[in-house]
Design a protein around this motif. Structure first.
Motif, PDB file in Angstrom:
ATOM      1  N   GLY A 126       0.749  -1.239  -0.106  1.00 26.48           N
ATOM      2  CA  GLY A 126      -0.149  -0.090   0.078  1.00 26.48           C
ATOM      3  C   GLY A 126       0.838   1.306  -0.037  1.00 26.48           C
ATOM      4  O   GLY A 126       0.292   2.339  -0.334  1.00 26.48           O
ATOM      5  N   ARG A 154      -1.014   0.275  -5.890  1.00 27.72           N
ATOM      6  CA  ARG A 154      -1.086   1.733  -6.536  1.00 27.72           C
ATOM      7  C   ARG A 154      -2.624   1.382  -7.034  1.00 27.72           C
ATOM      8  O   ARG A 154      -3.390   2.451  -7.182  1.00 27.72           O
ATOM      9  CB  ARG A 154      -0.245   1.898  -7.770  1.00 27.72           C
ATOM     10  N   ASN A 179      -4.802   1.967  -4.063  1.00 25.09           N
ATOM     11  CA  ASN A 179      -4.993   3.458  -3.567  1.00 25.09           C
ATOM     12  C   ASN A 179      -5.774   4.133  -4.629  1.00 25.09           C
ATOM     13  O   ASN A 179      -6.776   4.904  -4.025  1.00 25.09           O
ATOM     14  CB  ASN A 179      -3.658   3.950  -3.476  1.00 25.09           C
ATOM     15  N   ARG A 196      -9.581   6.115  -3.694  1.00 21.66           N
ATOM     16  CA  ARG A 196      -9.793   7.525  -3.704  1.00 21.66           C
ATOM     17  C   ARG A 196     -11.105   7.776  -4.609  1.00 21.66           C
ATOM     18  O   ARG A 196     -11.327   9.099  -4.509  1.00 21.66           O
ATOM     19  CB  ARG A 196      -8.714   8.167  -4.211  1.00 21.66           C
TER      20      ARG A 196
END
Length: 225
Positions: free
Chosen positions: A118, A132, A135, A139
């Protein structure tokens, strides 16, 4: 529940597809695939699609769904970071972006893997790329997003991995599953448990957004038949 499924012909995808078809509260499953799954069921619809970076031709088929199970993935063996990123990051985010625009209240569940990084800064290439992707998904303003990180997965109910390396691994380790489960229960699971846990997260939520192997098993235990 109406589900969009990516990776329906892979080992994890076969597992979640089986559980979706058995679940009374799953009304419909749309499998987005390059080649037919070979399965026939009144709940199952398939859309054949080749370019997983461009969904313009099938957008109309992707509307009206409340959950996506994204199980599409490849082994990183023999791949450089750019090639692996295209499949693992670019393809995932392309699908997520279209689905979010068409279904803004959707829950998105991404199958990653134990050891995913992470921080995106570790030495292991595949782990950085998976991190990646995780994450970026976290978002995005989905109603909910969950990252699943299973470890060793024992295929059940006749499910077989399409990856030759994994098939060889399961041929060796499969008979040892009862021993592994007894000695290291936090690091082993099954295709059935992963499928049940994904459905439960979509239905009722999960205690955290990133679920490790033991979290997956605990979630599956809430609904195990």
């Amino acid at each position: 529940m109406k589900v969009v499924l990516f990776g329906a012909t892979g080992m994890v995808g076969q597992g979640i597809l089986r559980e979706c078809l058995l679940a009374p509260d799953v009304e419909q499953v749309l499998a987005v695939v390059r080649s037919p799954t070979g399965q026939r069921h009144e709940k199952l619809r398939e859309v054949l699609h080749q370019d997983f970076l461009d969904y313009g031709a099938i957008e109309a088929s992707l509307q009206g769904y409340d959950t996506c199970f994204f199980c599409l993935g490849v082994s990183s063996a023999g791949m450089d970071e750019q090639a692996y990123s295209k499949v693992t990051y670019d393809v995932t985010l392309a699908a997520a972006g279209v689905l979010l625009r068409l279904n803004p209240t959707m829950t998105f569940i991404f199958v990653s893997g134990a050891g995913t990084d992470g921080t995106e800064k570790g030495r292991v290439m595949w782990a950085r790329v998976k991190g990646r992707a995780e994450n970026a998904l976290l978002r995005m303003p989905f109603r909910a997003a969950y990252m699943f990180r299973p470890a060793f997965i024992q295929p059940l109910h006749g499910i077989v991995s399409r990856t030759r390396l994994y098939r060889a691994l399961y041929a060796v380790l499969g008979p040892l599953y009862p021993v592994l489960k007894r000695l290291a229960p936090r690091f082993v699971t099954t295709t059935e448990a992963v499928g049940l846990a994904m459905l439960e997260a979509a239905r009722s939520g999960a205690p955290k957004q990133v679920l490790e192997n033991d979290d997956i098993n605990a979630l599956a235990a809430r609904v195990a038949r």
